[in-house]
Scaffold this active site. Sequence first.
Site: not given
Ligand code: NDP
Ligand code: 2IT
Length: 448
Positions: A90, A126, A165-166, A209, A240, A380
């Site tokens: 997952k 992943k 998603g991620d 998250t 997100n 999830s």
């Molecule tokens: P999104 O794609 O929704 O958003 C990512 C954000 O981070 C955007 O605002 C993006 O900018 C910014 N970003 C990405 N790369 C860079 C960089 N190199 N420098 C500056 N800003 C950056 O992703 P998520 O919100 O889903 O994910 C964000 C983090 O959280 C990741 O590390 C992910 O692995 C982690 N995560 C996500 C989960 C989920 O459920 N979605 C769960 C647990 C962890 P821009 O808008 O310009 O693209």
């Molecule tokens: O990093 C993470 O935990 C996620 N992107 C969410 C993974 C999931 O299966 O909901």
Amino acid sequence: MSYVEEVYANLQEKHVNEPEFLEAAKRVLDTIAPAVAENEEKYRSVSLLERLVEPERIVTFRVPWVDDAGKTQVNLGYRVQFNSAIGPYKGGLRFDKTVNQSVLKFLGFEQIFKNSLTGLPIGGGKGGSDFNPKGRSDAEVMRFCQSFMTELYKYIGANEDVPAGDMGVGGREIGYLYGQYKRITNLYEGVLTGKGLSFGGSLARPEATGYGLVYITDEMVKGAGKELKDKVIVVSGSGNVAQYAIQKAEQLGAKVVTCSDRNGYIYDPDGIKFDVVCEIKQQHRASLAEYVEKVPTAQFFPGEQPWGVKCDIALPCATQNEINGAAAKKLINNGCWCVAEGANMPSDADAIDAYEEARKANGFLYMPGKAANAGGVATSALEMSQNSERLSWTFEEVDSKLQGIMAGIYAKVAEAAGRYSDKDDFVTGANIAGFLKVADAMVAQGNV
Ligand code: NDP
Ligand code: 2IT
């Protein structure tokens, strides 16, 4: 050499070209050492750590798709199926130009312990692609997702491997991926999470998250005898995780003064407006620079990160290694006393050393990503449960389960911290609490 050192030395030699993965593995191995030492003979006899650090399987494939100009583009697709000891693989899919095997192995490895901490039956995986969705039309994203799934469907399933998603993968992409999976397999099953509400998605998964991050921050802050109310918070990212962290922090009475994207950061002294960020990022898919057109009292700092802004609490929610040692020191010197990670591994090794020094000196609070952002994957897993029983729970039901899960993670992490290190050493606590369940299952299931 100790057992963990031996395993790391071999890993380093074997995967010299995977710096992100080596970094994640080293951090975990270093901190689980006291728990490994308690059972060293047993673990050595079944090569537990040697197995833990190698994925059960990695699939890599090419993803050809036709762009709007009629040209064939070729990207790389991956799924890292890291560990299935406690449940089906997952973890999310990341679409970003920086994606490679090392990044996905680091994320998959972290996911094993994160998923274990949730207390739910989910293993670690992943995947993703080096596809860059920026500037691509909806039709291009759809064709890419269909081609990606045309290969990936062979390796996943509701009881086998359940992606989500991620970064770069949200509701739109999950919809296209799900449609193609269903078309190819003829199965209407919970093979992906983060689905739309009209086709098996869970209420509160989009929020989970960010909300979970704020719930566990609240627990940690209360544990230190403080409260979130009226605290100034610096958030990075505006995707997100960041969006819903901003919303929940504000609901709990804190003030979030920044958020950021790849172009720079916004400072809004009156508090970041959740609706404006969502409009720019969810509807327009545009740069945050637009924020100041809608909120003229805010300022945009192009090309900069928000870590120099004075705050009580920092919630990094963008990407890995976004806080280095110098940024961490800047935060601490400006009075920040708490960091909780919405992103995966946003603090680099020097930043963590700075937090650790501040923890020992003044009780600085630091909750690492695998505990702090586990609310997304936990929800999830709740979506998987709803799909299995073919029922949908209310928002309140899911949100209240999420709160319980985050409180449970905090309790588990704090308990393991107290048992194996200092009671506020949440890095050791999270790694050991996550590791012990997986290790137990791996030993019990024999040499597989
Ligand atoms: P999104 O794609 O929704 O958003 C990512 C954000 O981070 C955007 O605002 C993006 O900018 C910014 N970003 C990405 N790369 C860079 C960089 N190199 N420098 C500056 N800003 C950056 O992703 P998520 O919100 O889903 O994910 C964000 C983090 O959280 C990741 O590390 C992910 O692995 C982690 N995560 C996500 C989960 C989920 O459920 N979605 C769960 C647990 C962890 P821009 O808008 O310009 O693209
Ligand atoms: O990093 C993470 O935990 C996620 N992107 C969410 C993974 C999931 O299966 O909901």
